[in-house]
Design an enzyme around this catalytic site. Structure first.
Site, PDB file in Angstrom:
ATOM      1  N   LYS A  90     -16.885 -29.541  38.289  1.00  0.00           N
ATOM      2  CA  LYS A  90     -18.129 -30.326  38.212  1.00  0.00           C
ATOM      3  C   LYS A  90     -17.821 -31.785  37.876  1.00  0.00           C
ATOM      4  O   LYS A  90     -18.356 -32.705  38.490  1.00  0.00           O
ATOM      5  CB  LYS A  90     -19.078 -29.689  37.182  1.00  0.00           C
ATOM      6  CG  LYS A  90     -19.661 -28.377  37.687  1.00  0.00           C
ATOM      7  CD  LYS A  90     -20.315 -27.529  36.613  1.00  0.00           C
ATOM      8  CE  LYS A  90     -20.697 -26.170  37.211  1.00  0.00           C
ATOM      9  NZ  LYS A  90     -21.208 -25.199  36.239  1.00  0.00           N
ATOM     10  N   GLN A 147     -22.537 -25.103  29.935  1.00  0.00           N
ATOM     11  CA  GLN A 147     -21.861 -24.054  30.698  1.00  0.00           C
ATOM     12  C   GLN A 147     -22.079 -22.694  30.026  1.00  0.00           C
ATOM     13  O   GLN A 147     -21.838 -22.541  28.821  1.00  0.00           O
ATOM     14  CB  GLN A 147     -20.355 -24.371  30.792  1.00  0.00           C
ATOM     15  CG  GLN A 147     -19.590 -23.429  31.689  1.00  0.00           C
ATOM     16  CD  GLN A 147     -19.991 -23.527  33.167  1.00  0.00           C
ATOM     17  OE1 GLN A 147     -20.200 -24.610  33.697  1.00  0.00           O
ATOM     18  NE2 GLN A 147     -20.118 -22.391  33.816  1.00  0.00           N
ATOM     19  N   ASP A 207     -29.497 -28.064  35.999  1.00  0.00           N
ATOM     20  CA  ASP A 207     -29.099 -26.705  36.374  1.00  0.00           C
ATOM     21  C   ASP A 207     -30.319 -25.877  36.785  1.00  0.00           C
ATOM     22  O   ASP A 207     -30.177 -24.814  37.390  1.00  0.00           O
ATOM     23  CB  ASP A 207     -28.420 -26.023  35.165  1.00  0.00           C
ATOM     24  CG  ASP A 207     -27.042 -25.477  35.501  1.00  0.00           C
ATOM     25  OD1 ASP A 207     -26.655 -25.560  36.691  1.00  0.00           O
ATOM     26  OD2 ASP A 207     -26.360 -24.979  34.589  1.00  0.00           O
TER      27      ASP A 207
END
Ligand code: NAP
Length: 283
Positions: free
Chosen positions: A53, A97, A120
């Site tokens: 990422k 995460q 996200d």
């Protein structure tokens, strides 16, 4: 019939080039899109994901910050970091995460992210926006599947789509996105009776199960579009999806490979969402 391949690597490259162009335009106005990635603990797969990422941000010209914390970080301290990033004007997107260590309530942490920075798309506000058709961030993997479907040029309106899997991060948002594209949607899951009877009706099948060979050639209508979200290891330790690729490609009209299908799209859509978060802040 041998299905046409939907090349996720090529489509991701095109989208990332567009992100890079729009990022450069934004930078010319004095705004650099910024993503903060928080990793708690040493999970090896998570380390690889966050690395990808951050690297993708650098390649497209976005600013990124990777905050790594020991697995012993307290929930209160993590929530405090999220609040600080919510208030940081250089950060337009925040990604925590998952999975988090067991002593941290992941739900609480995700809900602490400002919905305007929830790139996200896991916040309840984002899920609610998707459900009600309001503007918000679409979660990256199913959003990537929509882009793959759109790349075929096939009109989703009126098509029968069958989504296999109903997880909060893939199956459910996938079904809602297809609904928003005016497909007629069926959701199948582990309690579905006679999965094959459903998939044989489908013009579009999205498999998001996590089990190899869930979808085989006898379950697919000739010419159907098949999107394979699964990321599994087969008996030989090789990466494979949920679809029996060799068999299904002889029946389907379009198919995504694994690897090289949905995989490259997830990080790409994270870049798109972060850029759009920065663009939304424009006067
Ligand atoms: P998950 O949370 O484990 O959900 C799996 C879903 O499949 C559940 O809804 C489950 O039903 C359903 N299911 C299980 N066995 C089934 C069966 N025999 N028939 C029909 N449905 C069945 O997994 P996930 O997070 O959605 O991920 C699914 C797969 O996608 C995994 O392989 C994951 O690694 C992969 N993935 C890939 C990406 C990417 O970037 N490429 C991103 C995310 C996930 P119940 O709800 O009834 O249990």
């Amino acid at each position: 019939m041998t299905a046409q391949l939907i090349d996720g690597n090529a489509i991701a490259r095109q989208l990332r080039a567009d992100v890079a162009r729009r990022t450069a335009a934004l930078k010319a106005k004095g705004i650099t899109p910024g993503l903060a990635v928080i990793l708690v603990g040493e999970d090896p797969a998570s380390q690889v994901y966050v690395g990808k990422k951050v690297q993708a941000c650098a390649e497209a010209g976005l600013h990124s910050v990777l905050e790594k914390y020991d697995a012993t970080l307290s929930e209160a301290d993590l929530l405090a970091r999220v609040q600080a990033l919510n208030a940081d004007p250089a950060i337009h997107g925040i990604l925590v995460q998952l999975p988090l260590p067991a002593h941290i309530d992941a739900h609480k942490v995700i809900e602490a992210i400002a919905p305007t920075k929830d790139v996200d798309g896991f916040h309840i506000a984002s899920a609610g926006a998707l459900m009600t058709g309001m503007p918000g961030f679409w979660s990256c993997t199913p959003y990537g599947c929509i882009k793959l479907l759109e790349s075929t040029g096939i009109e989703l309106r009126g098509k029968h789509a069958v989504v296999i899997g109903r997880s909060n991060n893939v199956g459910k948002p996938m079904a809602l996105m297809l609904l928003q594209k005016n497909a007629t949607v069926t959701i199948c899951h582990s309690a579905t009776r006679n999965l094959k009877a459903h998939t044989l009706q489908a013009d579009v099948i999205v498999a998001a199960v996590g089990k190899p060979n869930t979808l085989t050639a006898d379950m697919v209508k000739p010419g159907a579009v098949v999107i394979d979200v699964g990321m599994n290891r087969n008996a030989q330790g090789k990466l494979c999806g949920d679809v029996d690729f060799a068999g299904v490609r002889e029946v389907a009209g379009w198919i995504t490979p694994v690897p090289g299908g949905v995989g490259p799209m997830t990080v790409t859509m994270l870049l798109v969402n972060t850029l759009e978060a920065a663009e939304r802040g424009l006067p």
